[in-house]
Design an enzyme around this catalytic site. Sequence first.
Site, short mmCIF file in Angstrom:
data_model
loop_
_atom_site.label_atom_id
_atom_site.label_comp_id
_atom_site.label_asym_id
_atom_site.label_seq_id
_atom_site.Cartn_x
_atom_site.Cartn_y
_atom_site.Cartn_z
N LYS A 9 0.90 -1.16 0.19
CA LYS A 9 0.13 0.17 0.18
C LYS A 9 0.78 1.14 0.15
CE LYS A 9 0.65 1.36 4.55
NZ LYS A 9 1.64 2.44 4.78
N ASP A 125 -2.36 -1.55 10.51
CA ASP A 125 -2.59 -1.52 8.96
C ASP A 125 -3.46 -2.80 8.42
OD1 ASP A 125 -1.35 1.05 8.88
OD2 ASP A 125 0.45 0.22 7.84
O1 C5P Z 1 0.18 -1.59 14.91
P1 C5P Z 1 1.49 -1.77 14.28
O2 C5P Z 1 2.25 -2.76 15.01
O3 C5P Z 1 1.84 -1.40 12.83
O4 C5P Z 1 2.25 -0.45 14.97
C1 C5P Z 1 3.73 -0.34 15.37
C2 C5P Z 1 4.03 0.85 16.27
O5 C5P Z 1 3.63 2.10 15.78
C3 C5P Z 1 3.04 0.62 17.56
O6 C5P Z 1 3.83 -0.28 18.32
C4 C5P Z 1 2.89 1.96 17.98
O7 C5P Z 1 4.24 2.48 18.54
C5 C5P Z 1 3.09 2.95 16.66
N1 C5P Z 1 1.43 3.13 16.04
C6 C5P Z 1 0.88 4.04 16.97
N2 C5P Z 1 -0.40 4.41 16.34
C7 C5P Z 1 -1.02 3.61 15.23
C8 C5P Z 1 -0.07 2.94 14.81
C9 C5P Z 1 1.20 2.30 15.25
O8 C5P Z 1 1.23 4.78 17.90
N3 C5P Z 1 -2.15 3.99 14.90
#
Ligand code: C5P
Length: 264
Positions: A9, A125
Amino acid sequence: MIQVRSYAKINWSLRVTGKRADGFHDLETVFQLISLHDTLTFTESDRLAVTCDDLTIPTDDRNLVVKAARALGVDRVAIHIEKRIPSGGGLGGGSSNAAATLMTLSKIFSLREPLEPIALELGSDVPFFLAGGTAYATGRGEVITPVPEAPELPLLLVLPKERVSTAEAFRSLRRFSPPLGIEAYRDMSHFTNDFEEPVFARFPQLRAWKEKLYALGARWAAMSGSGSTIVGAFAGVSSRDAARSAFPDVRTETAAVLRGATRA
Ligand code: C5P
């Protein structure tokens, strides 16, 4: 044996609107599925075994494909990942692999569980990749509204060696942006990416590449997600391909906007 494509994406726009009580951030983004993809091959096995042609990618319990299979309780499948989507590039490769695994295993084993809640546990995501196409998203990225399909502009992806950790990128933000509302995104002039400011401050070359894409005729150029990929959208394939040849010293990929849902 079943082979599926696991698409990347980009974000046409990405605003971080605030910090949440659960430690994550609220976003307002417009996701776009693109044709650059990994390929996942599922074969029968007496145990769960994940392999990857890119040996820098861990294939143990840290791998989102392993986590997705375990979340569904599936332990009799071998999954091979052919990696084309760079990790740490803001293109959602790991999240896409997780969503493709959820959808494929659910189909193979005729599972009835709704996949959306499992997807969100695997990553912010991942729910988008269950939907595909062009989508407006809020919350952590899981509150998804399909929007009219984006124009089929040929894309050039500039893939710097520098990788950005998503968690670090969130920590480096100095301010939040108010949401604009879904209607604002009819107008490309409202597209922004809040991560550009802190990431470009760290890697000035990325800003230079974005500006170079505009100078080469891009209709739109920006960083994807929390970086580090810089994307340009061109009016036609010939101007896109000419722009590609102006980046001889950095990895580039061409891609197309993928329209419509990809869910089987
Ligand atoms: O959800 P994901 O594992 O992709 O997120 C990786 C890191 O990015 C999370 O641990 C967090 O620190 C940050 N994040 C966030 N808010 C989001 C997505 C990600 O703070 N909406």
